[in-house]
Enzyme design. Sequence first.
Site, short mmCIF file in Angstrom:
data_model
loop_
_atom_site.label_atom_id
_atom_site.label_comp_id
_atom_site.label_asym_id
_atom_site.label_seq_id
_atom_site.Cartn_x
_atom_site.Cartn_y
_atom_site.Cartn_z
N TYR A 91 57.67 43.52 32.43
CA TYR A 91 57.71 44.51 31.34
C TYR A 91 58.13 45.89 31.83
O TYR A 91 57.96 46.86 31.08
CB TYR A 91 56.32 44.67 30.71
N CYS A 124 61.94 36.42 46.96
CA CYS A 124 63.39 36.47 46.99
C CYS A 124 63.98 36.63 45.59
O CYS A 124 64.59 35.71 45.06
CB CYS A 124 63.92 35.18 47.61
N GLU A 125 63.73 37.75 44.95
CA GLU A 125 64.29 38.07 43.62
C GLU A 125 64.41 39.58 43.55
O GLU A 125 63.50 40.28 43.99
CB GLU A 125 63.32 37.65 42.51
N ARG A 158 53.43 42.28 36.07
CA ARG A 158 53.71 43.22 34.98
C ARG A 158 54.93 44.13 35.22
O ARG A 158 55.76 44.29 34.33
CB ARG A 158 52.47 44.06 34.65
N GLU A 189 39.42 42.50 18.73
CA GLU A 189 39.37 41.64 19.92
C GLU A 189 40.20 42.20 21.08
O GLU A 189 41.25 41.68 21.42
CB GLU A 189 39.80 40.21 19.56
N PRO A 190 39.68 43.25 21.68
CA PRO A 190 40.38 43.84 22.82
C PRO A 190 40.27 43.00 24.09
O PRO A 190 39.24 42.39 24.35
CB PRO A 190 39.63 45.17 23.02
N GLY A 191 41.34 42.98 24.86
CA GLY A 191 41.32 42.32 26.16
C GLY A 191 41.50 43.37 27.25
O GLY A 191 40.60 43.67 28.02
N ARG A 192 42.69 43.97 27.26
CA ARG A 192 43.05 44.96 28.28
C ARG A 192 41.98 46.04 28.44
O ARG A 192 41.62 46.41 29.55
CB ARG A 192 44.37 45.61 27.85
N TYR A 210 45.52 41.31 32.98
CA TYR A 210 46.79 40.58 33.13
C TYR A 210 47.34 40.73 34.55
O TYR A 210 48.55 40.75 34.75
CB TYR A 210 47.81 41.06 32.08
#
Length: 415
Positions: free
Chosen positions: A311, A337-338, A307, A268-271, A366
């Site tokens: 990550y 503002c981060e 992302r 079940e691949p997504g990416r 994603y």
Amino acid sequence: MTDNPDIRRLADWDAERLDSLADVHGTPLYVIDLDRVRENCERLKAAFPSEDVRYAVKAHTGRAVLETVREAGLAAECASAGEVMRAFDAGYEGDEVQYTAVNPPAEDLDYVVDAWREDHPDLTVTVGAADTVDRLRERGFDGRLCVRVNPGVGAGHHEKVQTGANAKFGVPYDRVPDLLERARDDFDVVGIHAHAGSGISGDDLENHRELVRRMGELARQVGELEFVDVGGGFGVPYHEDEPPLDLDAVAEATREAIGEIDATLAVEPGRYVVADAGVLLTRVNTVKEAPETTVVGVDAGMTTLLRPAMYDSYHALANLSGSDRVAIPVTVTGPICESADVLCEDRPLPRPERGDLLAIGNAGAYGYEMTSTYNSRPRPAEVALESSGSPESSDARLVRRREQRRDLTKLEDEV
Ligand code: LLP
């Protein structure tokens, strides 16, 4: 046979086309190429011809993508009632839908059981805890049931996406035979499932193989299953010099690792389905020469593409407006503002100027899915490309309008 390369790099996109899309639709703008989505599905089906390939829809749930993937013949793996609803909206029938219940809220179970009872008697529910089996029983569900196994081995591009050995996910390996045995009395037990993690490549493939091997052993131990689902996780190369996965070799290794089983192997691949089918376009707002680096402020940030902040993910970047300028090291930041709001640090890029258009690669998976309205930033628009017969040109259509500032207060205005 059309040319269907293992990866589409950022440099392979038509820069002029992207430039005109940004002019018409504004930025930040997601562009998703449905032809490339279809090609990715085709390569997956070719590598897994006798296996069941299910698209993990969480990577990109846009309707145009789901319709394309469904037409290409992939089933749908859904992580929530909302994803199940989107799959039905895109034309999926229950027999192609697998709902993987991760700590499911009552409302999700209610929705899925209602859908099963009313229109989709063939949908499959995957449970990751004995407790979820009880909650389904309480709702009168006696349909197709799959048990998610915690195989005790994980993999993935970052510790935050490794699930295989994380106690949150799946029933502990040794307890699965007993749970399955008891469940067979009340449900149509059809499969076992495990997912190592996301973005698996290189040495990590060894861990994935170990997971598959353990699932094969378990399948032989418990017998009588329709399928053994070994999850998704196929990595794509985010760095320009990283080689793509040899999908045929991975498929072969997977078949070898599972061994002889009297059930269909499922993945079940997504990416893999959507990553290189998407780019994000963003414009430069501000260029600041700081003593340490040149800070390039763009109109996409961590609320547009999370992302890198979440990550430390690498995404290729191109300056579409000044590709012939001399490259300088730049830090590209968003308007949030981060200090986490950074798309890349000290990356050589043709000297950016205010108004330049930058493209960010591999944004199809994603990307839009993880957008938010933090800092009250409206979410971007999305345009889909799809050829209308002639291979040289494709039509562009807006598939998600840009969120407006006024949309931000909608939920408050409507109470
Ligand atoms: N199956 C299950 C049960 C999953 O939880 C996932 C991903 C997949 C399949 C698909 O994995 P894929 O083929 O896409 O690697 N937001 C993170 C990825 C989180 C993935 C969560 N589960 C990222 O941007 O890297």
